[in-house]
Design an enzyme around this catalytic site. Structure first.
Site, short mmCIF file in Angstrom:
data_model
loop_
_atom_site.label_atom_id
_atom_site.label_comp_id
_atom_site.label_asym_id
_atom_site.label_seq_id
_atom_site.Cartn_x
_atom_site.Cartn_y
_atom_site.Cartn_z
N PRO A 196 0.85 -1.21 0.00
CA PRO A 196 0.00 0.00 0.00
C PRO A 196 0.88 1.25 0.00
CG PRO A 196 0.05 -0.96 2.19
CD PRO A 196 0.84 -1.88 1.31
N ASP A 387 6.02 3.36 1.44
CA ASP A 387 5.19 2.31 2.03
C ASP A 387 4.38 2.95 3.15
OD1 ASP A 387 4.12 0.12 3.38
OD2 ASP A 387 5.86 -1.15 2.93
N HIS A 388 3.08 3.05 2.93
CA HIS A 388 2.22 3.78 3.86
C HIS A 388 1.97 3.01 5.16
CE1 HIS A 388 -0.07 7.15 4.91
NE2 HIS A 388 -0.77 7.33 3.82
N ARG A 389 2.43 1.78 5.24
CA ARG A 389 2.28 1.03 6.49
C ARG A 389 3.27 1.51 7.56
NH1 ARG A 389 2.77 -4.82 3.69
NH2 ARG A 389 4.42 -3.61 2.68
N GLN A 392 4.48 7.82 6.96
CA GLN A 392 3.28 8.63 6.78
C GLN A 392 3.58 9.82 5.86
OE1 GLN A 392 0.54 7.23 7.92
NE2 GLN A 392 1.98 5.66 8.63
#
Length: 437
Positions: A196, A387-389, A392
């Site tokens: 994601p 990587d948005h996990r 931010q």
């Protein structure tokens, strides 16, 4: 004439690679081969390589069969270097006592469900959690190769499309199977679909960067040295310096032993996306990695950058050279692309794309004097796909802002570059722009 036998062994491909599997023999016993020509294609759990002939002559012996796994240093083939012309090769037969590999028996390829795979494929399948019984093999007699696992890792969770389910191939169309690095890359790209991601954009003025780069090249030339400083050298070094200040951009996602989500902090290891073209005209993308890049001064960083780019284009990278990137730089601006949102590879925190340098499209045809009066300067678009996990949007934005600050000359950025090259730095130039009306 007395034989001159030259041995071809499986070469070292990095400290972490100890074995490989034979994918395809490009030559057979009795064939003539020129030194440097591809002799056999080998796949490992890290990289796919073509092992070249170590001498010109006639192939007299081939040991491992296609599909067999061999260790580094193992004998692959022997070449009679005393036979150095193709006419001799055409009439050559294997001499007495020379063992030639027999073609493997013709058996029906295993269907999906058999799960017959070589060692590299089994290892990558364990890493990705792929059930080999759901993978179709493209190797000899249906053997599952590492590239098959990578390519199909995102689709084996559902039934694979059969040829009848796929879109029909138009008449006169050409279908070419991807092999080697191209096949591995396709697998990595499909694997990236599970990440994601989000993307930050920033427009960066380049007047200071342009002026300082010209000063650097002028100083190097005046000193009688040959190195050339490119925009990308300076930008890449700014990425590393900014990552040293804000290391969160290099954090990647993992799962711990219990399967719980976790954040990995591995260091500042910069990948360089390099477009390469092989002898047959096919193109591929490789990503050599400058490890612990923040520990290098600019001079050493630039030298390592050039070393890897040259090795990539000459197909001389080892497996270890391609491992461990925590973030990557790609430069589509070199061919005029204004902005790009590239795919993020698994195991990395972010990929930074640099767009073309130029004036905004509406001002491209104006003369320099008018542009200065209007306060218009050249810019480049910089994107951070992350990587948005574990990263931010605020972190990504702050990182791009820090890169921008460095490229504008904050915190002695250019002074450190001049010093590493043994040059004296002038003050940061003031770009005289009239106020915008």
């Amino acid at each position: 004439m007395e034989q001159t036998l030259v041995s071809v062994t499986l070469p070292e491909m990095g400290e972490s690679v100890t074995e490989g599997s034979i994918v395809e023999w490009r030559k057979r016993v009795g064939d003539f081969v020129a030194e440097g020509d591809p002799l056999v294609e080998v796949t490992t759990d890290k990289v796919d390589v073509e092992v070249p002939a170590t001498a010109s002559g006639v192939v007299t012996r081939i040991l491992p069969r296609e599909g067999e796994t061999v260790t580094v240093g193992s004998l692959l083939a022997e070449i009679d270097a005393s036979k150095t012309d193709r006419a001799t090769a055409a009439s050559a037969t294997p001499p007495n006592g020379i063992e030639a590999a027999q073609p493997p028996p013709q058996i029906a390829p295993p269907s999906r469900g058999d799960g017959l795979a070589d060692a590299p494929a089994r290892r990558i399948a364990r890493q990705l959690g792929v059930d080999l019984k759901l993978v179709r093999g493209s190797g000899p007699n249906g053997l599952i190769l590492r590239s098959d696992v990578l390519t199909q890792s995102q689709t084996v969770r559902r039934p694979l499309l059969s040829p009848a389910d796929a879109a029909p191939i138009p008449a006169n169309a050409k279908l070419t199977r991807l092999k080697g690095p191209a096949a591995a890359l396709s697998g990595y790209m499909e694997q990236s679909l599970s990440i994601p991601t989000a993307t930050s954009f920033r427009s960066v003025p380049v007047d200071v960067l342009d002026a300082r780069r010209k000063e650097l090249n002028g100083g190097v030339k005046a000193a009688g040295r040959s190195e050339r400083i490119s925009f990308t050298h300076v930008i890449a070094y700014a990425l590393v310096r900014a990552a040293h200040d804000l290391p969160g951009i290099t954090y990647s996602f993992r799962r711990d032993e219990s399967g719980a989500p976790a954040r990995l902090e591995s260091g500042i290891h910069l990948g360089l996306a390099v477009d390469t073209e092989r002898k047959d005209g096919t193109r591929s993308l490789v990503v050599p990695v400058i490890r612990n890049a923040d520990e290098l001064d600019f001079s050493a960083f630039r030298a390592k950058y050039e070393e890897f780019v040259e090795a990539a284009r000459e197909n001389k990278l080892g497996a270890d050279d391609l491992q461990g990137a925590s973030f990557t730089l790609t430069n589509p601006g070199g061919i005029g692309t204004i902005a790009s949102v590239p795919r993020l590879m698994a195991g990395q925190g972010a990929i930074i794309a640099i767009g073309a340098i130029g004036y905004p499209a509406g001002f491209a045809a104006a003369n320099e004097q008018s542009l200065r009066l209007l306060g218009v300067s050249r810019v480049m678009q910089m994107t951070s796909t992350y990587d948005h996990r574990v990263i931010q949007g605020a972190q990504s934005g702050e990182y791009l802002r820090r890169v921008d600050e460095l490229l504008q000359g904050r915190d002695g950025f250019y002074e450190t570059i001049f010093a590493s090259l043994g040059l004296e730095a002038a003050p940061v130039p003031e770009v005289a722009l009239a106020p915008v009306a």
